[in-house]
Design an enzyme around this catalytic site. Structure first.
Site, PDB file in Angstrom:
ATOM      1  N   THR A   1       2.910   2.067  -2.072  1.00 46.92           N
ATOM      2  CA  THR A   1       4.222   1.798  -2.663  1.00 46.92           C
ATOM      3  C   THR A   1       4.252   2.146  -4.146  1.00 46.92           C
ATOM      4  O   THR A   1       5.319   2.306  -4.715  1.00 46.92           O
ATOM      5  CB  THR A   1       4.581   0.301  -2.504  1.00 46.92           C
ATOM      6  OG1 THR A   1       3.423  -0.468  -2.835  1.00 46.92           O
ATOM      7  CG2 THR A   1       4.998  -0.015  -1.080  1.00 46.92           C
TER       8      THR A   1
ATOM      9  N   SER B   1     -12.832   5.093  -9.121  1.00 48.81           N
ATOM     10  CA  SER B   1     -12.320   6.114 -10.055  1.00 48.81           C
ATOM     11  C   SER B   1     -11.625   5.470 -11.249  1.00 48.81           C
ATOM     12  O   SER B   1     -11.910   5.817 -12.400  1.00 48.81           O
ATOM     13  CB  SER B   1     -11.309   7.038  -9.370  1.00 48.81           C
ATOM     14  OG  SER B   1     -11.784   7.451  -8.136  1.00 48.81           O
TER      15      SER B   1
ATOM     16  N   LEU C   1     -12.237   0.784  -3.303  1.00 48.75           N
ATOM     17  CA  LEU C   1     -12.137  -0.346  -4.241  1.00 48.75           C
ATOM     18  C   LEU C   1     -11.919   0.167  -5.665  1.00 48.75           C
ATOM     19  O   LEU C   1     -12.150  -0.536  -6.628  1.00 48.75           O
ATOM     20  CB  LEU C   1     -13.393  -1.225  -4.152  1.00 48.75           C
ATOM     21  CG  LEU C   1     -13.655  -1.850  -2.778  1.00 48.75           C
ATOM     22  CD1 LEU C   1     -14.924  -2.698  -2.788  1.00 48.75           C
ATOM     23  CD2 LEU C   1     -12.473  -2.706  -2.313  1.00 48.75           C
ATOM     24  N   SER C   2     -11.513   1.430  -5.745  1.00 52.58           N
ATOM     25  CA  SER C   2     -11.051   1.987  -7.005  1.00 52.58           C
ATOM     26  C   SER C   2     -12.170   2.216  -8.027  1.00 52.58           C
ATOM     27  O   SER C   2     -12.047   1.847  -9.194  1.00 52.58           O
ATOM     28  CB  SER C   2      -9.976   1.055  -7.566  1.00 52.58           C
ATOM     29  OG  SER C   2      -9.353   1.612  -8.639  1.00 52.58           O
TER      30      SER C   2
ATOM     31  N   GLU D   1      -6.203  11.196 -14.237  1.00 51.37           N
ATOM     32  CA  GLU D   1      -6.456  11.436 -12.813  1.00 51.37           C
ATOM     33  C   GLU D   1      -5.470  12.455 -12.243  1.00 51.37           C
ATOM     34  O   GLU D   1      -5.837  13.316 -11.460  1.00 51.37           O
ATOM     35  CB  GLU D   1      -6.395  10.116 -12.033  1.00 51.37           C
ATOM     36  CG  GLU D   1      -6.718  10.319 -10.567  1.00 51.37           C
ATOM     37  CD  GLU D   1      -7.491   9.184  -9.931  1.00 51.37           C
ATOM     38  OE1 GLU D   1      -7.942   8.264 -10.643  1.00 51.37           O
ATOM     39  OE2 GLU D   1      -7.635   9.226  -8.694  1.00 51.37           O
TER      40      GLU D   1
ATOM     41  N   ASP E   1      -4.138   1.330  -9.643  1.00 50.11           N
ATOM     42  CA  ASP E   1      -5.572   1.102  -9.857  1.00 50.11           C
ATOM     43  C   ASP E   1      -5.912   0.974 -11.340  1.00 50.11           C
ATOM     44  O   ASP E   1      -6.685   0.100 -11.742  1.00 50.11           O
ATOM     45  CB  ASP E   1      -6.383   2.252  -9.233  1.00 50.11           C
ATOM     46  CG  ASP E   1      -6.107   2.400  -7.751  1.00 50.11           C
ATOM     47  OD1 ASP E   1      -5.461   1.505  -7.167  1.00 50.11           O
ATOM     48  OD2 ASP E   1      -6.521   3.417  -7.162  1.00 50.11           O
TER      49      ASP E   1
ATOM     50  N   GLU F   1       0.837  -1.210   0.000  1.00 46.80           N
ATOM     51  CA  GLU F   1       0.000   0.000   0.000  1.00 46.80           C
ATOM     52  C   GLU F   1       0.865   1.251   0.000  1.00 46.80           C
ATOM     53  O   GLU F   1       1.839   1.346   0.765  1.00 46.80           O
ATOM     54  CB  GLU F   1      -0.904  -0.025   1.243  1.00 46.80           C
ATOM     55  CG  GLU F   1      -2.293   0.473   0.984  1.00 46.80           C
ATOM     56  CD  GLU F   1      -3.055  -0.408  -0.013  1.00 46.80           C
ATOM     57  OE1 GLU F   1      -3.116  -0.025  -1.204  1.00 46.80           O
ATOM     58  OE2 GLU F   1      -3.584  -1.446   0.399  1.00 46.80           O
TER      59      GLU F   1
HETATM   60  C1  GLA Z   1      -5.050   5.034  -4.154  1.00 49.84           C
HETATM   61  C2  GLA Z   1      -4.214   5.438  -5.377  1.00 49.84           C
HETATM   62  C3  GLA Z   1      -3.238   4.335  -5.747  1.00 49.84           C
HETATM   63  C4  GLA Z   1      -2.413   3.882  -4.534  1.00 49.84           C
HETATM   64  C5  GLA Z   1      -3.330   3.585  -3.346  1.00 49.84           C
HETATM   65  C6  GLA Z   1      -2.558   3.276  -2.091  1.00 49.84           C
HETATM   66  O1  GLA Z   1      -5.891   3.964  -4.486  1.00 49.84           O
HETATM   67  O2  GLA Z   1      -5.048   5.713  -6.479  1.00 49.84           O
HETATM   68  O3  GLA Z   1      -2.397   4.781  -6.787  1.00 49.84           O
HETATM   69  O4  GLA Z   1      -1.443   4.822  -4.211  1.00 49.84           O
HETATM   70  O5  GLA Z   1      -4.202   4.652  -3.070  1.00 49.84           O
HETATM   71  O6  GLA Z   1      -1.829   2.101  -2.221  1.00 49.84           O
END
Ligand code: GLA
Length: 388
Positions: free
Chosen positions: A31, A124, A121-122, A154, A166, A29
């Site tokens: 990273t 975006s 959960l992404s 983004e 993501d 995370e």
């Molecule tokens: C968000 C960002 C990712 C990543 C995570 C943390 O989801 O969009 O790029 O940095 O946080 O791991």
């Protein structure tokens, strides 16, 4: 979805449907923007877009979830400005496509998503990648370039200095596999997970307001750490380059907060590789332990957790059949991910929901994390569930 599209945009329309999944990150995370390692899984929760050309040069975007229709001139996409609304994601992507030399003509788009907003959960990236596919409308585009283009949307248009994880996993996800991404080389390898286990995401149902600015702060703090470490090790270009041993030698030269942020990144990168190894050996206890170490590091060193996430992790660890648990995604709310024995899943769901309700008077949503395929066109007829 096609029926809904025709109702809105005209009965003779022949839309194509594109899908891009959300993700859960198993470990690694924060990273990604430090050019290290991550291990996400693409989910069967996804954003779907039905799309067909419009005949009047307009780009119309309808969100079923928000029940909002927005209209833009396709000819103005190169210069359109962000408005801090949901439309910034598809518009940012459209602008980056134009910049990449792809002609974006008028189109009608209808969006339906099963990725819950603000859940970590992404949603975006799922919206960005599905928008890109809808606007490309079947034109060939290199998949890695597609992920990078959506990340640029983004960063440049939405204004979030995110890493590549993501968008990458939304494009490159694979059924039955986690994907270990090297965020510097931008290569990946598929990681088969042991049999008999499940990953379950539990949603805190909160997204704390300062998460965007805190994310930017972390990006800056990591850059400050690199600057400090570079003075001793000139070859270091990102925290990815710093070994745990090197870090031990330079930590005391860094301001306290910066040193803790860097310690999280350096140890987290090592944990991703150890987790993949443990997984290859079917070492479930080892995998679980690494997840908990990751969470504690995010909680105390990186300081991106919150009371709700910490509660869910601690409550999970007390339940039968659980090997490990951690927050997943950017933090400050969103979801935890828990590794457990498959047969323990039903009782886990019931117990964790009860515990969370008792503590916060909120019912958490719970999702099983079945590794799914990355983005593409939906070719076979299927019913696309609506969240509403
Ligand atoms: C968000 C960002 C990712 C990543 C995570 C943390 O989801 O969009 O790029 O940095 O946080 O791991």
């Amino acid at each position: 979805m096609i029926a809904s599209f025709r109702q809105r945009f005209g009965p003779s329309q022949q839309p194509r449907v594109f899908r891009a999944p959300g993700r859960v990150n198993l470990i690694g995370e924060h990273t990604d923007y430090n050019l290290g390692f991550v291990l996400p899984v693409a989910l069967d929760l996804a954003t779907y877009i039905a799309a067909a050309p419009s005949s009047d040069g307009k780009l119309r975007i309808y969100s079923e979830d928000r029940q909002e229709l927005r209209e833009f001139d396709a000819s103005s996409l190169a210069t359109v400005k962000p408005t801090r609304e949901w439309t910034d994601y598809p518009l940012g992507v459209a602008q980056e496509l134009v910049r990449a030399g792809v002609p974006v003509e008028g189109a009608n788009l209808l969006i339906r998503s099963t990725v819950p907003d603000g859940s970590g959960l992404s949603s975006s990236a799922a919206l960005e990648v599905s928008s890109a596919l809808a606007l490309l409308a079947g034109r060939e585009f290199d998949p890695l370039e597609l992920a990078k283009l959506c990340q640029r949307a983004e960063r440049n248009f939405v204004g979030m200095p995110c890493g590549i994880m993501d968008q990458y996993i939304s494009v490159f996800g694979r059924a039955h596999s986690a994907v270990e991404i090297d965020c510097r080389s931008l290569g990946h390898r598929l990681v088969k997970l042991p049999d008999g286990i499940a990953f379950i995401a539990v949603n805190t149902m909160v997204k704390h307001a300062h998460s965007g600015s805190a994310y930017r702060d972390r990006v800056r703090e990591c850059a400050a750490a690199v600057e400090g470490i570079e003075a001793v090790y000139p070859d270091v270009q990102s925290l990815r380059d710093v070994s745990p041993e090197q870090f031990a030698g330079v930590a005391s030269r860094l301001p306290g907060v910066v040193a803790r942020r860097a310690r999280h990144i350096v140890t987290e990168d090592a944990r991703v590789n150890r987790f993949v190894e443990a997984s290859a050996h079917g070492d479930l206890t080892g995998m679980g332990k690494l997840m908990v170490e990751s969470h504690r590091s995010l909680q105390h060193d990186y300081e991106v957790s919150c009371a709700e996430l910490d509660f869910l992790v601690d409550a999970a660890l007390a339940l039968d059949g659980v090997y490990g648990s951690r927050m997943t995604g950017g933090g400050f709310g969103g979801c935890t991910v828990t590794l457990l024995r498959t047969e323990a899943a039903p009782s886990f769901r019931a117990s964790i929901a009860r515990a969370y309700e008792r503590q916060f008077a909120v019912t958490p949503r719970i999702y099983s994390c079945e590794p799914s395929e990355g983005a593409g066109e939906v070719k076979k007829l299927e019913t696309i569930p609506s969240l509403a």
